[in-house]
Enzyme design. Structure first.
Site, mmCIF file in Angstrom:
data_model
loop_
_atom_site.group_PDB
_atom_site.id
_atom_site.type_symbol
_atom_site.label_atom_id
_atom_site.label_comp_id
_atom_site.label_asym_id
_atom_site.label_seq_id
_atom_site.Cartn_x
_atom_site.Cartn_y
_atom_site.Cartn_z
ATOM 1 N N CYS A 142 1.941 9.635 3.764
ATOM 2 C CA CYS A 142 1.238 9.048 2.623
ATOM 3 C C CYS A 142 -0.274 9.248 2.740
ATOM 4 C CB CYS A 142 1.622 7.577 2.462
ATOM 5 S SG CYS A 142 1.253 6.939 0.791
ATOM 6 N N LYS A 163 -1.091 3.039 -10.309
ATOM 7 C CA LYS A 163 -0.350 3.198 -9.059
ATOM 8 C C LYS A 163 1.012 3.840 -9.298
ATOM 9 C CE LYS A 163 1.230 0.641 -4.976
ATOM 10 N NZ LYS A 163 1.345 -0.676 -4.330
ATOM 11 N N SER A 192 4.489 5.102 -2.956
ATOM 12 C CA SER A 192 3.660 3.934 -3.224
ATOM 13 C C SER A 192 2.209 4.316 -2.946
ATOM 14 C CB SER A 192 4.099 2.762 -2.337
ATOM 15 O OG SER A 192 3.274 1.636 -2.544
ATOM 16 N N HIS A 235 7.340 7.750 1.378
ATOM 17 C CA HIS A 235 7.726 6.881 2.494
ATOM 18 C C HIS A 235 9.243 6.894 2.690
ATOM 19 C CE1 HIS A 235 3.875 4.868 3.377
ATOM 20 N NE2 HIS A 235 3.640 4.939 2.078
ATOM 21 N N GLU A 237 10.817 6.321 5.202
ATOM 22 C CA GLU A 237 11.191 5.305 6.186
ATOM 23 C C GLU A 237 11.258 3.897 5.607
ATOM 24 O OE1 GLU A 237 6.853 5.056 5.798
ATOM 25 O OE2 GLU A 237 8.248 6.743 6.000
ATOM 26 N N ARG A 249 3.398 -8.890 -3.959
ATOM 27 C CA ARG A 249 2.076 -9.113 -3.358
ATOM 28 C C ARG A 249 0.979 -8.769 -4.358
ATOM 29 N NH1 ARG A 249 0.720 -4.406 0.354
ATOM 30 N NH2 ARG A 249 0.448 -3.556 -1.765
#
Length: 304
Positions: A142, A163, A192, A235, A237, A249
């Site tokens: 990332c 985003k 992300s 990502h 993972e 969040r």
């Protein structure tokens, strides 16, 4: 075969609870075998979560891997207990004279800053320069991928209108690459981020190969032609709930944030997301580790 981690690392209990084979330092010392030496530079604020995610992906392999955790000293962590960092993390000064078969450099939530404005940028540049002579193969994730593409090849990152968050379909541009062995023709990966690197910039650098893209998420996988550097802009993972936790969040912070795409069932954030990229993430990490680290690293690490 297992991964070697410190006996009391919190990730150990989590992984053992999932029936993942981990080996304590004591047991490993009594085996006559040279493990792969891997170091993870963890730039994420939620360090324990990130440790566990990456260790989970490294664990399902016939290789024995000794893992060290590295942190920068130019940034004070606000989300991880200092005692945990002191117990399980090392600093660059402590490892600069060592050599490693492989390294992973994680992302960090700093995409909206210019690279030079990141408080540990100079230290990160020193570490990335060090990998040229002390690490056989390095995987960047990332923002870590964007930072390394800029540092090594001068490739810029560009701000997105908003985003990019969600689960996106990808294809392999070079399906015969060992990196994609076992993957389907189309595979899902979480993204992300607020910024991107562009396909035309990658293709303009002869030392780079563009390996995988997504119609929605753009560039995903890139590697250097000498197989020493790999770059994932997503990502693979991530856990099933990672994007949900990030979304809530951001909402709690009052940010104008869109719901992650292709993630919640029927776009209903009250429903738990379904994990649809577990095998992809496992294969990508395993293939990098097997074909680009284990199969090619010198037995004598001083020969890197």
């Amino acid at each position: 075969m297992p991964i070697r981690i410190p006996d009391s690392l919190p990730a150990r209990a989590v992984l053992e609870g999932e029936n993942i084979f981990v080996m304590t330092e004591y047991r490993a010392l009594h085996q006559d075998i040279r493990p792969l030496n891997l170091i993870i530079l963890n730039l994420m604020p939620t360090k324990i979560v990130t440790e566990t995610q990456i260790l989970r992906k490294l664990s399902n392999t016939p290789l024995q891997i000794k893992v060290e955790l590295l942190r920068t000293t130019g940034h004070i962590s606000k989300n991880t207990d200092e005692g945990h960092l002191e117990s399980f993390y090392t600093t660059f000064e402590q490892v600069r004279d060592k050599n490693y078969d492989g390294m992973i450099i994680t992302g960090a939530p700093v995409e909206n800053l210019d690279f030079s404005d990141v408080d540990y940028w100079d230290e990160l540049c020193e570490i990335m320069d060090w990998t040229r002579s002390h690490v056989h193969s390095t995987l960047h994730i990332c923002w870590g991928a964007q930072a390394a593409l800029f540092f090594h090849y001068g490739i810029q990152k560009y701000s997105l209108p908003r985003k990019l968050s969600g689960i996106f379909s990808h294809t392999a541009l070079k399906p015969n690459s060992p990196l994609f062995r076992g993957l389907d023709d189309e595979f899902l990966v979480p993204h992300s981020r607020y910024t991107e690197v562009r396909e035309e910039d990658i293709l303009a650098v002869p030392q780079l190969e563009l390996l995988s893209t997504s119609p929605e998420a753009g560039v995903f996988a890139v590697k250097s032609t000498d197989n020493r550097r790999f770059f994932f802009t997503g990502h693979p993972e991530y856990d099933a709930d990672t994007l949900a936790l990030e979304y809530r969040r951001d909402l709690d912070k009052g940010l104008d944030i869109a719901m992650p795409q292709n993630y919640f069932p029927n776009d209903d954030p009250s429903r738990p997301p379904v994990m649809r990229w577990r095998s992809t993430g496992q294969l990508l990490y395993n293939n990098w580790l097997n074909y680009y680290v284990y199969q090619t690293t010198p037995y004598d690490l001083t020969l890197i």
